[in-house]
Design a protein around this motif. Sequence first.
Motif, PDB file in Angstrom:
ATOM      1  N   GLU A 471       0.480  -1.568   0.033  1.00 36.67           N
ATOM      2  CA  GLU A 471      -0.100  -0.101   0.083  1.00 36.67           C
ATOM      3  C   GLU A 471       0.967   1.221   0.323  1.00 36.67           C
ATOM      4  O   GLU A 471       1.439   1.655   0.954  1.00 36.67           O
ATOM      5  CB  GLU A 471      -0.901  -0.069   1.371  1.00 36.67           C
ATOM      6  CG  GLU A 471      -2.145  -1.130   1.104  1.00 36.67           C
ATOM      7  CD  GLU A 471      -2.942  -1.580   2.526  1.00 36.67           C
ATOM      8  OE1 GLU A 471      -3.612  -1.908   2.224  1.00 36.67           O
ATOM      9  OE2 GLU A 471      -1.704  -1.350   3.275  1.00 36.67           O
ATOM     10  N   ALA A 472       0.875   1.899  -0.963  1.00 37.60           N
ATOM     11  CA  ALA A 472       1.936   3.187  -1.083  1.00 37.60           C
ATOM     12  C   ALA A 472       1.165   4.734  -1.459  1.00 37.60           C
ATOM     13  O   ALA A 472       0.044   4.268  -1.198  1.00 37.60           O
ATOM     14  CB  ALA A 472       2.705   2.540  -3.003  1.00 37.60           C
ATOM     15  N   HIS A 473       1.814   5.068  -0.693  1.00 38.03           N
ATOM     16  CA  HIS A 473       1.473   6.692  -0.943  1.00 38.03           C
ATOM     17  C   HIS A 473       2.580   7.719  -1.417  1.00 38.03           C
ATOM     18  O   HIS A 473       4.123   7.550  -1.363  1.00 38.03           O
ATOM     19  CB  HIS A 473       1.321   7.650   1.351  1.00 38.03           C
ATOM     20  CG  HIS A 473       0.309   6.640   1.819  1.00 38.03           C
ATOM     21  ND1 HIS A 473      -0.464   7.014   2.283  1.00 38.03           N
ATOM     22  CD2 HIS A 473       0.416   5.057   1.988  1.00 38.03           C
ATOM     23  CE1 HIS A 473      -1.390   6.063   2.790  1.00 38.03           C
ATOM     24  NE2 HIS A 473      -1.011   4.422   3.220  1.00 38.03           N
ATOM     25  N   PHE A 474       2.495   8.768  -2.348  1.00 35.60           N
ATOM     26  CA  PHE A 474       3.246   9.721  -2.541  1.00 35.60           C
ATOM     27  C   PHE A 474       2.742  11.141  -2.452  1.00 35.60           C
ATOM     28  O   PHE A 474       2.112  11.342  -2.077  1.00 35.60           O
ATOM     29  CB  PHE A 474       2.116   9.951  -4.529  1.00 35.60           C
ATOM     30  CG  PHE A 474       3.007   8.065  -4.865  1.00 35.60           C
ATOM     31  CD1 PHE A 474       4.159   7.956  -5.335  1.00 35.60           C
ATOM     32  CD2 PHE A 474       1.745   7.448  -5.502  1.00 35.60           C
ATOM     33  CE1 PHE A 474       4.724   6.288  -6.153  1.00 35.60           C
ATOM     34  CE2 PHE A 474       2.095   6.540  -5.977  1.00 35.60           C
ATOM     35  CZ  PHE A 474       3.210   5.972  -6.255  1.00 35.60           C
ATOM     36  N   SER A 475       3.674  11.662  -2.198  1.00 33.29           N
ATOM     37  CA  SER A 475       3.940  13.353  -1.588  1.00 33.29           C
ATOM     38  C   SER A 475       4.987  14.322  -2.753  1.00 33.29           C
ATOM     39  O   SER A 475       5.886  13.202  -3.449  1.00 33.29           O
ATOM     40  CB  SER A 475       4.347  13.048  -0.332  1.00 33.29           C
ATOM     41  OG  SER A 475       5.675  12.362   0.547  1.00 33.29           O
ATOM     42  N   TYR A 476       4.979  15.325  -1.933  1.00 36.02           N
ATOM     43  CA  TYR A 476       5.585  15.892  -2.692  1.00 36.02           C
ATOM     44  C   TYR A 476       6.179  17.459  -1.587  1.00 36.02           C
ATOM     45  O   TYR A 476       5.792  17.478  -0.953  1.00 36.02           O
ATOM     46  CB  TYR A 476       5.689  16.839  -4.057  1.00 36.02           C
ATOM     47  CG  TYR A 476       3.895  17.685  -3.947  1.00 36.02           C
ATOM     48  CD1 TYR A 476       4.182  19.020  -3.764  1.00 36.02           C
ATOM     49  CD2 TYR A 476       2.904  17.193  -3.576  1.00 36.02           C
ATOM     50  CE1 TYR A 476       2.643  19.860  -3.643  1.00 36.02           C
ATOM     51  CE2 TYR A 476       1.884  18.086  -3.291  1.00 36.02           C
ATOM     52  CZ  TYR A 476       2.369  19.237  -3.243  1.00 36.02           C
ATOM     53  OH  TYR A 476       1.109  19.925  -3.296  1.00 36.02           O
ATOM     54  N   SER A 477       7.306  17.849  -2.469  1.00 35.28           N
ATOM     55  CA  SER A 477       7.468  18.980  -1.557  1.00 35.28           C
ATOM     56  C   SER A 477       8.045  20.489  -2.449  1.00 35.28           C
ATOM     57  O   SER A 477       8.839  19.619  -3.478  1.00 35.28           O
ATOM     58  CB  SER A 477       8.762  18.725  -0.654  1.00 35.28           C
ATOM     59  OG  SER A 477       9.310  19.631   0.535  1.00 35.28           O
ATOM     60  N   THR A 478       9.228  21.045  -2.283  1.00 34.23           N
ATOM     61  CA  THR A 478       9.236  22.015  -2.057  1.00 34.23           C
ATOM     62  C   THR A 478      10.450  22.748  -1.836  1.00 34.23           C
ATOM     63  O   THR A 478      10.905  24.167  -2.387  1.00 34.23           O
ATOM     64  CB  THR A 478       8.094  23.357  -3.004  1.00 34.23           C
ATOM     65  OG1 THR A 478       7.464  24.337  -1.831  1.00 34.23           O
ATOM     66  CG2 THR A 478       7.753  22.931  -3.702  1.00 34.23           C
ATOM     67  N   ASN A 479      10.236  22.584  -0.889  1.00 33.43           N
ATOM     68  CA  ASN A 479      11.410  22.661  -0.002  1.00 33.43           C
ATOM     69  C   ASN A 479      12.454  21.871   1.136  1.00 33.43           C
ATOM     70  O   ASN A 479      13.956  21.679   1.385  1.00 33.43           O
ATOM     71  CB  ASN A 479      11.264  23.392   1.156  1.00 33.43           C
ATOM     72  CG  ASN A 479      10.257  23.117   2.182  1.00 33.43           C
ATOM     73  OD1 ASN A 479      10.099  21.870   2.513  1.00 33.43           O
ATOM     74  ND2 ASN A 479       9.513  23.522   3.342  1.00 33.43           N
ATOM     75  N   GLY A 480      11.829  20.544   0.450  1.00 34.53           N
ATOM     76  CA  GLY A 480      12.978  19.591   1.348  1.00 34.53           C
ATOM     77  C   GLY A 480      12.612  18.874   2.868  1.00 34.53           C
ATOM     78  O   GLY A 480      12.933  17.973   3.076  1.00 34.53           O
ATOM     79  N   GLN A 481      11.578  19.873   3.178  1.00 38.79           N
ATOM     80  CA  GLN A 481      11.231  20.186   4.656  1.00 38.79           C
ATOM     81  C   GLN A 481       9.804  19.733   4.629  1.00 38.79           C
ATOM     82  O   GLN A 481       9.964  18.534   5.239  1.00 38.79           O
ATOM     83  CB  GLN A 481      11.164  21.552   5.269  1.00 38.79           C
ATOM     84  CG  GLN A 481      13.097  21.968   5.174  1.00 38.79           C
ATOM     85  CD  GLN A 481      13.888  20.571   6.094  1.00 38.79           C
ATOM     86  OE1 GLN A 481      14.012  20.030   7.635  1.00 38.79           O
ATOM     87  NE2 GLN A 481      15.257  20.596   5.126  1.00 38.79           N
ATOM     88  N   HIS A 482       8.582  20.041   4.385  1.00 36.72           N
ATOM     89  CA  HIS A 482       6.944  19.743   4.420  1.00 36.72           C
ATOM     90  C   HIS A 482       7.109  19.034   2.885  1.00 36.72           C
ATOM     91  O   HIS A 482       7.047  19.129   1.796  1.00 36.72           O
ATOM     92  CB  HIS A 482       6.700  21.310   4.574  1.00 36.72           C
ATOM     93  CG  HIS A 482       4.786  20.507   4.307  1.00 36.72           C
ATOM     94  ND1 HIS A 482       4.579  20.335   6.262  1.00 36.72           N
ATOM     95  CD2 HIS A 482       4.362  20.942   4.220  1.00 36.72           C
ATOM     96  CE1 HIS A 482       3.597  19.894   5.756  1.00 36.72           C
ATOM     97  NE2 HIS A 482       3.012  20.188   4.732  1.00 36.72           N
ATOM     98  N   PHE A 483       6.532  18.079   3.307  1.00 36.80           N
ATOM     99  CA  PHE A 483       5.524  17.085   2.275  1.00 36.80           C
ATOM    100  C   PHE A 483       4.206  17.038   2.810  1.00 36.80           C
ATOM    101  O   PHE A 483       3.820  16.892   3.707  1.00 36.80           O
ATOM    102  CB  PHE A 483       6.496  15.732   2.148  1.00 36.80           C
ATOM    103  CG  PHE A 483       8.146  15.650   2.065  1.00 36.80           C
ATOM    104  CD1 PHE A 483       8.428  14.947   0.586  1.00 36.80           C
ATOM    105  CD2 PHE A 483       8.839  16.192   2.556  1.00 36.80           C
ATOM    106  CE1 PHE A 483       8.904  15.331   0.032  1.00 36.80           C
ATOM    107  CE2 PHE A 483      10.394  16.072   1.991  1.00 36.80           C
ATOM    108  CZ  PHE A 483      10.897  15.744   1.175  1.00 36.80           C
TER     109      PHE A 483
END
Length: 529
Positions: A471-483
């Motif tokens: 079971e997979a989740h995807f996420s992203y960040s524009t600062n490398g800290q908050h996803f």
Amino acid sequence: MSLRIILFLILWSGSLVVPLTTSQAQGPEKRPAPTADQSYRNPILPGDFQNTDVIRVGTTYYYISATKELSPGMLIMVSKDLVNWKPIGHAVNDLTQIHPRYNCDRMEGNSRGIWAGSIRHHNNRFYVYFTDPDYGLFVTTATRPEGPWSRLTPIKKEAGWDDPCPFWDDNGQAYLVMTSFADAYKIRLFRMRNDSKALLDTGTVLYQGKGSEANKLYKINGYYYHFYSEVTGEGRIPFMARARTIQGPYTERRQLIHKAEGEPNQGGLVQTTGGQWYFVTHHGNAYWCGREASLLPVVWQDGWPLWGKPGADGIGNMVWSAEKPRQTGPIDTLQTSDEFSTATLSPQWEWYFQPRPDKWSLTENPGFLRLYACKPLQTDQLTKTTNVLTQRPLRTDKNVVTVKMDISHMVNGQAAGVALFGKTTGRIHVRRSDAGFRFICDQPATSTAIEAIDSRAQYVWFRASWNKAGEAHFSYSTNGQHFEELGQVYQITNFGNYLGAKLGLYTVNDSADSGFVDIDWFHYHTDRP
């Protein structure tokens, strides 16, 4: 006699190791229960390390795993204790040596390519034999397991063969055993030419069962042992047959283990320098990750090697933990993360089909992996996208992959990101348009996007996490800290035909071969073991 001398003799005698032979091994050795640091848990390789073979040369163990359509092909790993394995290279650097259909301009033959093989060491040279189910039997050789490996030599240009294994007898005569699944799964023994690169006859039938394959040949204590598996009422089961001559008849046979989870079958029998015996086997007939690998202690009874824990019926049973063959410290994490700090690609990586060599680089921007976008063979199909770089996702309770990517050289219409793919695909990527960048999560029948972000952005971070159930989740960040999570929970799927899912890095441009990204690093954290 002085106390010092007595202690010396006790310690000295305890260091002697008597090699284990089939005549000596009549039952399990009585040992103290291992501590947590001394034990290991199966599977030792919780990912798609399928179609296994293992040998020992000196004090080092070598492992090969079939890679199907991936390139470079036929993974080679090394270990000092049969538990901790490290990728060191591949035996086949160009799949088009087998057939042009595996090239980036065709990308045909998913799950075909490099099937099960065998690795052997003879006269100071390593040999790897394998089959492509459509194009026949091949061999490659090297003086070092890391390579370079020789160009493939086709030995039998004929479809319908699998699971080859060479054997050199005491008089130097070379043989090869192999299954013809096109001819009712007959297992044939061939004589080979002295250079071990040509067959000398049409073969003698050693055995024919229901789905008989997974062949290996050994000579132990004067007996020739033919290992194979076949389908019985219990499932796919490993057997040994033996004879006093290499040609047989192999009239004696023994079941080695009862059916267990995932049906352990294909693998390699190996003896340690201390005389202990083990079998490394793959198993997993429906796992999303493909076929994992486990290490099973071997107990010899009446001249037969039983896997795991022998039962009252004289047949082995699966064990999920045991004492390490050699105490080498904690169990290491597989080599998975990469800083892209070298001029060559680390050996844990494999391309999905043969890549375009001009569309990636580790030297144009040192410290980064540069991927150039190509026009796909088929729009919106990752399995028809050129230069997808893959690893094996592991089947453990916790897995987190994070990727830092420089997107400042992307062009309109270009997308780049991270994917988990098999029969279905789940992926998160950034796509550039006139309006700027948008993060998009594509899954079967769904696509989720966010509003455009600043087109002047330089770095983005992608994250994929999953559990043992896939079971997979995807996420992203524009600062490398908050996803921020994007999309729904994605169920990872395999490809079918026992082929596990892939974890991929990619960039693509539906309009033209234009734009590129620089990947700074790829970090993989897992709770293995």
